[in-house]
Each structure stands twice: as structure tokens, then as C-alpha cells.
Design an enzyme around this catalytic site. Structure first.
Site, PDB file in Angstrom:
ATOM      1  N   LYS A  46       0.881  -1.122  -0.328  1.00  0.00           N
ATOM      2  CA  LYS A  46       0.219  -0.361   0.327  1.00  0.00           C
ATOM      3  C   LYS A  46       0.468   1.235  -0.276  1.00  0.00           C
ATOM      4  O   LYS A  46       1.843   1.251  -0.181  1.00  0.00           O
ATOM      5  CB  LYS A  46      -0.445  -0.455   1.171  1.00  0.00           C
ATOM      6  CG  LYS A  46      -1.756  -1.347   1.232  1.00  0.00           C
ATOM      7  CD  LYS A  46      -2.657  -0.849   2.264  1.00  0.00           C
ATOM      8  CE  LYS A  46      -4.019  -1.810   1.984  1.00  0.00           C
ATOM      9  NZ  LYS A  46      -5.268  -2.036   3.055  1.00  0.00           N
ATOM     10  N   TYR A  65     -12.266  -1.699  -4.482  1.00  0.00           N
ATOM     11  CA  TYR A  65     -12.572  -2.304  -2.611  1.00  0.00           C
ATOM     12  C   TYR A  65     -14.132  -2.486  -2.839  1.00  0.00           C
ATOM     13  O   TYR A  65     -14.502  -1.731  -1.342  1.00  0.00           O
ATOM     14  CB  TYR A  65     -12.084  -1.118  -1.842  1.00  0.00           C
ATOM     15  CG  TYR A  65     -11.112  -1.806  -1.026  1.00  0.00           C
ATOM     16  CD1 TYR A  65     -10.739  -3.231  -0.062  1.00  0.00           C
ATOM     17  CD2 TYR A  65      -9.177  -0.573  -1.497  1.00  0.00           C
ATOM     18  CE1 TYR A  65      -9.301  -3.160   0.346  1.00  0.00           C
ATOM     19  CE2 TYR A  65      -8.167  -1.345  -1.406  1.00  0.00           C
ATOM     20  CZ  TYR A  65      -8.537  -2.217  -0.433  1.00  0.00           C
ATOM     21  OH  TYR A  65      -6.737  -3.053   0.301  1.00  0.00           O
ATOM     22  N   PHE A  94     -15.804   3.282   6.378  1.00  0.00           N
ATOM     23  CA  PHE A  94     -14.623   3.785   6.162  1.00  0.00           C
ATOM     24  C   PHE A  94     -14.044   3.128   4.583  1.00  0.00           C
ATOM     25  O   PHE A  94     -13.049   3.446   4.306  1.00  0.00           O
ATOM     26  CB  PHE A  94     -13.466   2.447   7.171  1.00  0.00           C
ATOM     27  CG  PHE A  94     -13.799   1.263   6.870  1.00  0.00           C
ATOM     28  CD1 PHE A  94     -13.415   0.612   5.666  1.00  0.00           C
ATOM     29  CD2 PHE A  94     -14.413   0.477   7.649  1.00  0.00           C
ATOM     30  CE1 PHE A  94     -13.525  -0.870   5.469  1.00  0.00           C
ATOM     31  CE2 PHE A  94     -14.524  -0.629   7.125  1.00  0.00           C
ATOM     32  CZ  PHE A  94     -13.921  -1.848   5.886  1.00  0.00           C
ATOM     33  N   ARG A 100      -1.570 -14.006   4.269  1.00  0.00           N
ATOM     34  CA  ARG A 100      -2.882 -13.578   5.497  1.00  0.00           C
ATOM     35  C   ARG A 100      -1.818 -13.597   6.564  1.00  0.00           C
ATOM     36  O   ARG A 100      -1.814 -13.242   7.765  1.00  0.00           O
ATOM     37  CB  ARG A 100      -3.828 -14.148   5.673  1.00  0.00           C
ATOM     38  CG  ARG A 100      -4.872 -13.999   4.149  1.00  0.00           C
ATOM     39  CD  ARG A 100      -5.464 -12.731   4.303  1.00  0.00           C
ATOM     40  NE  ARG A 100      -5.855 -12.253   4.718  1.00  0.00           N
ATOM     41  CZ  ARG A 100      -6.936 -10.926   5.263  1.00  0.00           C
ATOM     42  NH1 ARG A 100      -6.534 -10.313   3.988  1.00  0.00           N
ATOM     43  NH2 ARG A 100      -6.979 -10.278   6.381  1.00  0.00           N
ATOM     44  N   THR A 110      -5.918  -6.853  10.581  1.00  0.00           N
ATOM     45  CA  THR A 110      -5.485  -5.718   9.641  1.00  0.00           C
ATOM     46  C   THR A 110      -5.807  -4.902  10.465  1.00  0.00           C
ATOM     47  O   THR A 110      -5.221  -3.185   9.767  1.00  0.00           O
ATOM     48  CB  THR A 110      -7.573  -5.929   9.614  1.00  0.00           C
ATOM     49  OG1 THR A 110      -7.667  -6.677   9.337  1.00  0.00           O
ATOM     50  CG2 THR A 110      -8.116  -4.768   9.012  1.00  0.00           C
ATOM     51  N   ARG A 159       2.434  -6.357   9.510  1.00  0.00           N
ATOM     52  CA  ARG A 159       1.917  -5.369   9.760  1.00  0.00           C
ATOM     53  C   ARG A 159       2.232  -4.951  11.086  1.00  0.00           C
ATOM     54  O   ARG A 159       2.134  -3.574  11.148  1.00  0.00           O
ATOM     55  CB  ARG A 159       0.145  -5.756   9.865  1.00  0.00           C
ATOM     56  CG  ARG A 159      -0.341  -5.273   8.507  1.00  0.00           C
ATOM     57  CD  ARG A 159      -1.651  -6.075   7.838  1.00  0.00           C
ATOM     58  NE  ARG A 159      -2.845  -5.230   6.748  1.00  0.00           N
ATOM     59  CZ  ARG A 159      -3.504  -6.038   6.329  1.00  0.00           C
ATOM     60  NH1 ARG A 159      -3.871  -6.753   7.113  1.00  0.00           N
ATOM     61  NH2 ARG A 159      -3.808  -5.299   5.537  1.00  0.00           N
ATOM     62  N   ASN A 174      -1.991   0.652   6.535  1.00  0.00           N
ATOM     63  CA  ASN A 174      -1.999  -1.181   7.259  1.00  0.00           C
ATOM     64  C   ASN A 174      -0.933  -2.000   6.490  1.00  0.00           C
ATOM     65  O   ASN A 174      -1.009  -2.884   5.915  1.00  0.00           O
ATOM     66  CB  ASN A 174      -3.097  -1.489   7.867  1.00  0.00           C
ATOM     67  CG  ASN A 174      -3.950  -1.752   6.783  1.00  0.00           C
ATOM     68  OD1 ASN A 174      -3.675  -1.898   5.380  1.00  0.00           O
ATOM     69  ND2 ASN A 174      -5.154  -3.605   7.483  1.00  0.00           N
ATOM     70  N   HIS A 208      -2.130  -5.777   0.772  1.00  0.00           N
ATOM     71  CA  HIS A 208      -3.686  -6.484   1.230  1.00  0.00           C
ATOM     72  C   HIS A 208      -3.452  -7.399   0.741  1.00  0.00           C
ATOM     73  O   HIS A 208      -2.527  -7.555   0.258  1.00  0.00           O
ATOM     74  CB  HIS A 208      -4.027  -5.446  -0.409  1.00  0.00           C
ATOM     75  CG  HIS A 208      -5.262  -6.039  -0.772  1.00  0.00           C
ATOM     76  ND1 HIS A 208      -6.588  -6.202   0.458  1.00  0.00           N
ATOM     77  CD2 HIS A 208      -5.165  -7.092  -1.571  1.00  0.00           C
ATOM     78  CE1 HIS A 208      -7.260  -7.006  -0.772  1.00  0.00           C
ATOM     79  NE2 HIS A 208      -6.789  -7.695  -1.466  1.00  0.00           N
ATOM     80  N   GLU A 218      -9.930 -10.678  -7.963  1.00  0.00           N
ATOM     81  CA  GLU A 218      -8.935 -10.054  -7.396  1.00  0.00           C
ATOM     82  C   GLU A 218      -7.156  -9.687  -8.725  1.00  0.00           C
ATOM     83  O   GLU A 218      -7.103  -8.852  -8.817  1.00  0.00           O
ATOM     84  CB  GLU A 218      -8.065  -9.734  -5.845  1.00  0.00           C
ATOM     85  CG  GLU A 218      -9.561  -9.479  -5.035  1.00  0.00           C
ATOM     86  CD  GLU A 218      -8.714  -9.617  -3.290  1.00  0.00           C
ATOM     87  OE1 GLU A 218      -9.522  -9.262  -2.602  1.00  0.00           O
ATOM     88  OE2 GLU A 218      -7.930  -9.682  -3.468  1.00  0.00           O
TER      89      GLU A 218
HETATM   90  P1  GDP Z   1      -7.896  -6.918   5.686  1.00  0.00           P
HETATM   91  O1  GDP Z   1      -8.430  -8.139   4.437  1.00  0.00           O
HETATM   92  O2  GDP Z   1      -7.107  -7.717   6.651  1.00  0.00           O
HETATM   93  O3  GDP Z   1      -7.084  -5.506   5.202  1.00  0.00           O
HETATM   94  O4  GDP Z   1      -8.942  -5.854   5.598  1.00  0.00           O
HETATM   95  P2  GDP Z   1     -10.524  -5.438   5.281  1.00  0.00           P
HETATM   96  O5  GDP Z   1     -11.032  -6.613   4.198  1.00  0.00           O
HETATM   97  O6  GDP Z   1     -11.411  -6.203   6.597  1.00  0.00           O
HETATM   98  O7  GDP Z   1     -10.723  -4.132   5.033  1.00  0.00           O
HETATM   99  C1  GDP Z   1     -10.031  -3.961   4.061  1.00  0.00           C
HETATM  100  C2  GDP Z   1      -9.560  -2.754   3.794  1.00  0.00           C
HETATM  101  O8  GDP Z   1      -9.970  -1.735   5.148  1.00  0.00           O
HETATM  102  C3  GDP Z   1      -8.004  -2.531   5.798  1.00  0.00           C
HETATM  103  O9  GDP Z   1      -6.800  -3.589   5.132  1.00  0.00           O
HETATM  104  C4  GDP Z   1      -8.232  -1.398   6.483  1.00  0.00           C
HETATM  105  O10 GDP Z   1      -6.820  -0.947   5.776  1.00  0.00           O
HETATM  106  C5  GDP Z   1      -9.524  -0.773   5.928  1.00  0.00           C
HETATM  107  N1  GDP Z   1     -10.013  -0.863   7.006  1.00  0.00           N
HETATM  108  C6  GDP Z   1     -11.018  -2.317   7.587  1.00  0.00           C
HETATM  109  N2  GDP Z   1     -11.562  -2.424   9.174  1.00  0.00           N
HETATM  110  C7  GDP Z   1     -11.123  -0.526   9.000  1.00  0.00           C
HETATM  111  C8  GDP Z   1     -11.728   0.070   9.983  1.00  0.00           C
HETATM  112  O11 GDP Z   1     -12.329   0.322  11.345  1.00  0.00           O
HETATM  113  N3  GDP Z   1     -11.592   1.479   9.767  1.00  0.00           N
HETATM  114  C9  GDP Z   1     -10.977   2.071   8.980  1.00  0.00           C
HETATM  115  N4  GDP Z   1     -10.406   3.278   8.944  1.00  0.00           N
HETATM  116  N5  GDP Z   1     -10.738   1.212   7.854  1.00  0.00           N
HETATM  117  C10 GDP Z   1     -10.443  -0.396   8.114  1.00  0.00           C
HETATM  118 MG    MG Z   2      -9.716  -7.663   3.005  1.00  0.00          MG
END
Ligand code: GDP
Ligand code: MG
Length: 141
Positions: free
Chosen positions: A11, A51, A59, A87, A93, A104, A114, A117, A128
Site C-alpha cells: 500500500k 474495494y 470507512f 495472510r 488488519t 503489519r 496498514n 493487502h 482480484e
Molecule cells: P484486510 O483483509 O485485513 O485488509 O481487512 P478488510 O478486508 O476487513 O478491510 C480492507 C481494508 O480496509 C483494511 O486493510 C483497512 O485498511 C481498512 N479498514 C478495515 N476496517 C477498518 C476500520 O474499521 N476503519 C478504517 N478506517 N479502515 C478499516
Molecule cells: Mg480484506
């Protein structure tokens, strides 16, 4: 375990930190191969489409702004159990919850910024990968 492919994105925060090499090194050390790679500066629409699954989340707007704020490195990682292995290497996350030694934990600043992805299932990985790469841009080992 089957050889799989998964999509990884380094990222904007991690690119800005000059951490591309360090992160790719972790994938390679864990036995994953880089089967495809491109550096891109996503438009807001590119980020929003990628996304789209999170469209209804609070968010989503911030996530699209962040993902289009600077260049990213998009790769396809290939190897035994690549989806789960990636992962595991990434960690949780929210970097506050990420286990010591994960990408991370070591490179992320916040739940927004973070560092990486990674696809979360075989189905997601296929979708994807096809979002960013054509078949002729992916190199089997
Ligand atoms: P990942 O698969 O671990 O990347 O997590 P997710 O698929 O749930 O979410 C996608 C991305 O959205 C995450 O990597 C974070 O950068 C962002 N994100 C997820 N949950 C939150 C949240 O509660 N707040 C904010 N600001 N960003 C979030
Ligand atoms: Mg995800």
C-alpha cells in the site's frame, strides 16, 4: 497442499517508507514466488472498484482516498497454500492486534495505513488477480 495464487498490494504507506524490498523479501523467504508485478498509482475509481465489497462500510471513503494517495506495488504471489500463508505473513488488519514479526506489526501505522493487502479466499484471489493482470502478465514457475 495445492499451489495457489493470491493478490498482494504493497500500500501507499509502505511504498512511501521505502519498504517494498523488505516486504517482498518476506514473501520470498516464506517460499512464495512473485509471479507478476506492477507499480501503479490507482485512481479513486480504481480503488473503489477493487474495494467494492466494502462499499457499505463507514470507512469505504477513507479507504479509497488512502489507496489512491500514492503509488502501490501490486503482485501475484504463487506457492503452496499461498492465500493463507500471505495472510499469516501480513498479520491482523489493525496493526495494534498484529502478532510480532508480521508485516503489519513491523511496517503499519494504523488500521488505514496498514502496509499490505492480501486476498482472503480462493474466490476473492481469482477476482482480484483478474482486476489487475491479464493471463499473459502472470508467469508460472
Ligand atoms: P484486510 O483483509 O485485513 O485488509 O481487512 P478488510 O478486508 O476487513 O478491510 C480492507 C481494508 O480496509 C483494511 O486493510 C483497512 O485498511 C481498512 N479498514 C478495515 N476496517 C477498518 C476500520 O474499521 N476503519 C478504517 N478506517 N479502515 C478499516
Ligand atoms: Mg480484506
Amino acid at each position: 497442499m495445492a499451489v495457489e495464487r493470491t493478490l498482494s498490494i504493497i500500500k501507499p504507506d509502505a511504498v512511501q517508507k521505502n519498504a517494498i524490498g523488505a516486504i517482498l523479501g518476506r514473501f520470498e523467504k516464506a517460499g512464495l514466488r512473485i509471479a507478476a508485478a506492477k507499480m501503479l498509482h490507482l485512481s479513486r475509481d480504481d480503488a473503489g472498484g477493487f474495494y467494492a465489497v466494502h462499499q457499505a462500510r463507514s470507512f469505504y471513503g477513507e479507504l479509497c482516498d488512502f489507496m489512491s494517495s500514492g503509488p502501490v506495488l501490486v503482485t501475484v504471489l504463487e506457492g503452496e497454500g499461498a492465500i493463507a500463508k500471505n495472510r499469516d505473513l501480513m498479520g491482523a488488519t489493525n496493526p495494534k492486534d498484529a502478532a510480532a514479526g508480521t508485516i503489519r506489526a513491523d511496517f503499519a501505522d494504523s488500521i488505514d495505513a496498514n502496509a499490505v493487502h492480501g486476498s482472503d479466499s480462493a474466490e476473492t484471489a481469482a477476482w482480484e488477480i483478474s482486476y489487475f493482470f491479464g493471463q499473459r502478465e502472470i508467469f508460472a514457475h
